[in-house]
Write a protein that holds these residues in place. Sequence first.
Motif, PDB file in Angstrom:
ATOM      1  N   MET A   1       0.421  12.883  -4.308  1.00  0.00           N
ATOM      2  CA  MET A   1       0.859  11.556  -4.766  1.00  0.00           C
ATOM      3  C   MET A   1       1.158  10.677  -3.558  1.00  0.00           C
ATOM      4  SD  MET A   1       4.018  10.741  -7.214  1.00  0.00           S
ATOM      5  CE  MET A   1       3.981   9.307  -8.243  1.00  0.00           C
ATOM      6  N   ASP A   2       0.440   9.586  -3.443  1.00  0.00           N
ATOM      7  CA  ASP A   2       0.647   8.714  -2.303  1.00  0.00           C
ATOM      8  C   ASP A   2       1.753   7.727  -2.638  1.00  0.00           C
ATOM      9  OD1 ASP A   2       0.502   7.531   0.052  1.00  0.00           O
ATOM     10  OD2 ASP A   2      -1.560   6.809  -0.121  1.00  0.00           O
ATOM     11  N   THR A   3       2.829   7.786  -1.866  1.00  0.00           N
ATOM     12  CA  THR A   3       4.005   7.001  -2.240  1.00  0.00           C
ATOM     13  C   THR A   3       4.148   5.719  -1.431  1.00  0.00           C
ATOM     14  OG1 THR A   3       5.277   8.317  -0.713  1.00  0.00           O
ATOM     15  CG2 THR A   3       5.321   8.978  -3.037  1.00  0.00           C
ATOM     16  N   ILE A   4       3.197   5.447  -0.543  1.00  0.00           N
ATOM     17  CA  ILE A   4       3.331   4.208   0.235  1.00  0.00           C
ATOM     18  C   ILE A   4       2.675   3.065  -0.540  1.00  0.00           C
ATOM     19  CG2 ILE A   4       2.966   3.101   2.449  1.00  0.00           C
ATOM     20  CD1 ILE A   4       2.694   5.774   3.730  1.00  0.00           C
ATOM     21  N   PRO A   5       3.433   2.052  -0.949  1.00  0.00           N
ATOM     22  CA  PRO A   5       2.835   0.943  -1.695  1.00  0.00           C
ATOM     23  C   PRO A   5       1.787   0.213  -0.832  1.00  0.00           C
ATOM     24  CG  PRO A   5       5.246   0.879  -1.778  1.00  0.00           C
ATOM     25  CD  PRO A   5       4.873   1.891  -0.757  1.00  0.00           C
ATOM     26  N   PRO A   6       0.670  -0.240  -1.437  1.00  0.00           N
ATOM     27  CA  PRO A   6      -0.409  -0.877  -0.677  1.00  0.00           C
ATOM     28  C   PRO A   6       0.027  -2.021   0.245  1.00  0.00           C
ATOM     29  CG  PRO A   6      -1.123  -0.449  -2.910  1.00  0.00           C
ATOM     30  CD  PRO A   6       0.325  -0.083  -2.856  1.00  0.00           C
ATOM     31  N   PRO A   7       0.962  -2.914  -0.160  1.00  0.00           N
ATOM     32  CA  PRO A   7       1.344  -3.980   0.772  1.00  0.00           C
ATOM     33  C   PRO A   7       1.970  -3.439   2.055  1.00  0.00           C
ATOM     34  CG  PRO A   7       2.113  -4.497  -1.432  1.00  0.00           C
ATOM     35  CD  PRO A   7       1.638  -3.087  -1.467  1.00  0.00           C
ATOM     36  N   VAL A   8       2.693  -2.304   1.932  1.00  0.00           N
ATOM     37  CA  VAL A   8       3.304  -1.696   3.115  1.00  0.00           C
ATOM     38  C   VAL A   8       2.206  -1.132   4.017  1.00  0.00           C
ATOM     39  CG1 VAL A   8       4.865   0.119   3.914  1.00  0.00           C
ATOM     40  CG2 VAL A   8       5.419  -1.190   1.862  1.00  0.00           C
ATOM     41  N   LEU A   9       1.252  -0.410   3.392  1.00  0.00           N
ATOM     42  CA  LEU A   9       0.126   0.140   4.143  1.00  0.00           C
ATOM     43  C   LEU A   9      -0.630  -0.957   4.873  1.00  0.00           C
ATOM     44  CD1 LEU A   9      -1.683   2.868   2.033  1.00  0.00           C
ATOM     45  CD2 LEU A   9      -0.532   3.107   4.230  1.00  0.00           C
ATOM     46  N   ARG A  10      -0.837  -2.081   4.176  1.00  0.00           N
ATOM     47  CA  ARG A  10      -1.614  -3.176   4.750  1.00  0.00           C
ATOM     48  C   ARG A  10      -0.927  -3.749   5.996  1.00  0.00           C
ATOM     49  NH1 ARG A  10      -2.802  -8.714   1.728  1.00  0.00           N
ATOM     50  NH2 ARG A  10      -3.786  -9.640   3.541  1.00  0.00           N
ATOM     51  N   LEU A  11       0.393  -3.887   5.927  1.00  0.00           N
ATOM     52  CA  LEU A  11       1.117  -4.428   7.083  1.00  0.00           C
ATOM     53  C   LEU A  11       1.116  -3.429   8.238  1.00  0.00           C
ATOM     54  CD1 LEU A  11       2.667  -6.712   8.352  1.00  0.00           C
ATOM     55  CD2 LEU A  11       4.761  -5.832   7.349  1.00  0.00           C
ATOM     56  N   ILE A  12       1.278  -2.146   7.911  1.00  0.00           N
ATOM     57  CA  ILE A  12       1.230  -1.125   8.972  1.00  0.00           C
ATOM     58  C   ILE A  12      -0.116  -1.192   9.682  1.00  0.00           C
ATOM     59  CG2 ILE A  12       1.219   1.368   9.435  1.00  0.00           C
ATOM     60  CD1 ILE A  12       3.258   1.723   7.201  1.00  0.00           C
ATOM     61  N   GLU A  13      -1.200  -1.322   8.886  1.00  0.00           N
ATOM     62  CA  GLU A  13      -2.538  -1.401   9.494  1.00  0.00           C
ATOM     63  C   GLU A  13      -2.694  -2.649  10.358  1.00  0.00           C
ATOM     64  OE1 GLU A  13      -5.368  -0.977   6.307  1.00  0.00           O
ATOM     65  OE2 GLU A  13      -4.637   1.055   5.950  1.00  0.00           O
ATOM     66  N   ALA A  14      -2.188  -3.789   9.858  1.00  0.00           N
ATOM     67  CA  ALA A  14      -2.314  -5.045  10.615  1.00  0.00           C
ATOM     68  C   ALA A  14      -1.566  -4.949  11.940  1.00  0.00           C
ATOM     69  CB  ALA A  14      -1.801  -6.221   9.790  1.00  0.00           C
TER      70      ALA A  14
END
Lengths: 199, 199
Positions: A1-14
């Motif tokens: 189960m991936d618990t990191i919400p997509p907006p958080v992932l997106r900012l980490i990537e940016a």
Amino acid sequence: MDTIPPPVLRLIEAFSRLPGIGPKSASRLTYYLIRSQSDEAIELSDALKELRDRIQFCSVCFNITEISPCPICQSDERDRSVICVVEEPLDVMAIERTREYRGLYHVLHGVISPMDGVGPDDLRVRELIERVATGGVKEIILATNPSLEGENTAMYVQRKINTPGVKVTRLARGLPMGGDLEYADEVTLTRALEGRREM
Amino acid sequence: MDTIPPPVLRLIEAFSRLPGIGPKSASRLTYYLIRSQSDEAIELSDALKELRDRIQFCSVCFNITEISPCPICQSDERDRSVICVVEEPLDVMAIERTREYRGLYHVLHGVISPMDGVGPDDLRVRELIERVATGGVKEIILATNPSLEGENTAMYVQRKINTPGVKVTRLARGLPMGGDLEYADEVTLTRALEGRREM
């Protein structure tokens, strides 16, 4: 189960796409912004947008500016017969901080570096030659970094300018203030000896 | 003559307010974004805005989430009788990566640290006690960091819970995988000896 919400992932990537910020620092910055009570995330977001909307390159010297030509190129108080050639906008700021230089600038936006696939055509060399060709220039100060690429770029620009009546100079090399002769490298010491002056 | 345009200054300031980014790194990041051909600045700006618009804290466990209660708190597949208490959302992700834990979480959002002016009321301790009081909880796993503040916070939470029928446990301390006994500190080695198990 991936618990990191997509907006958080997106900012980490940016964040982790920025130079010097790895995935761990990117997570830390992101969670810091999530936790922070103030509007730091929004302030940073707005500042980034404003940068893109309001900052451009000066059409004459290619320094960063809000208006083009930039305040330095437009100023009546600057000596228009001298152009200092630098690699980056940060170098302009460094020279301005000395409050000693009253001429104009030309920002190359990089150095010739075949290893990184950067050739002379990727830099603003052609525009510099055009500026010199329009006349009125008496001196070109080559202020690229004292590195291998900086030296090569300076030599390339010098050969390209080669205009009668235009003096091409290079910033002095020598011992830095607060430096220690004992720990100076051979090249620096050689340059310091070569450039010695009568007191 | 100040040659740095205000939008550039503003971004440098916004970057340097982030933890671990000094004025020099902030300038470097800013000039990198000015130079970059792609839309990195806009992507980062949008990601920051999206974070503020879409991320919230779960009303039950206070982990970060797009919907509240969060997917873990809503899931039917999780064991609702066990709550793992952690300091930060990053700790939830670390435990989830093990794929071993099937219970719920509770994020304190910090540790008790009088030096930094953080007391128990600044953490989500009261909300944890309320969760325990509603019943159905059999075990609280205290998974704060094995630091001075983490230990103190764990002890504080343990005293506060003190509910008959609720077991309070602490993550095991000992030698980390790949660690070297020769270089282990005394406290770690003491904990490893105390916690030794029959093979």
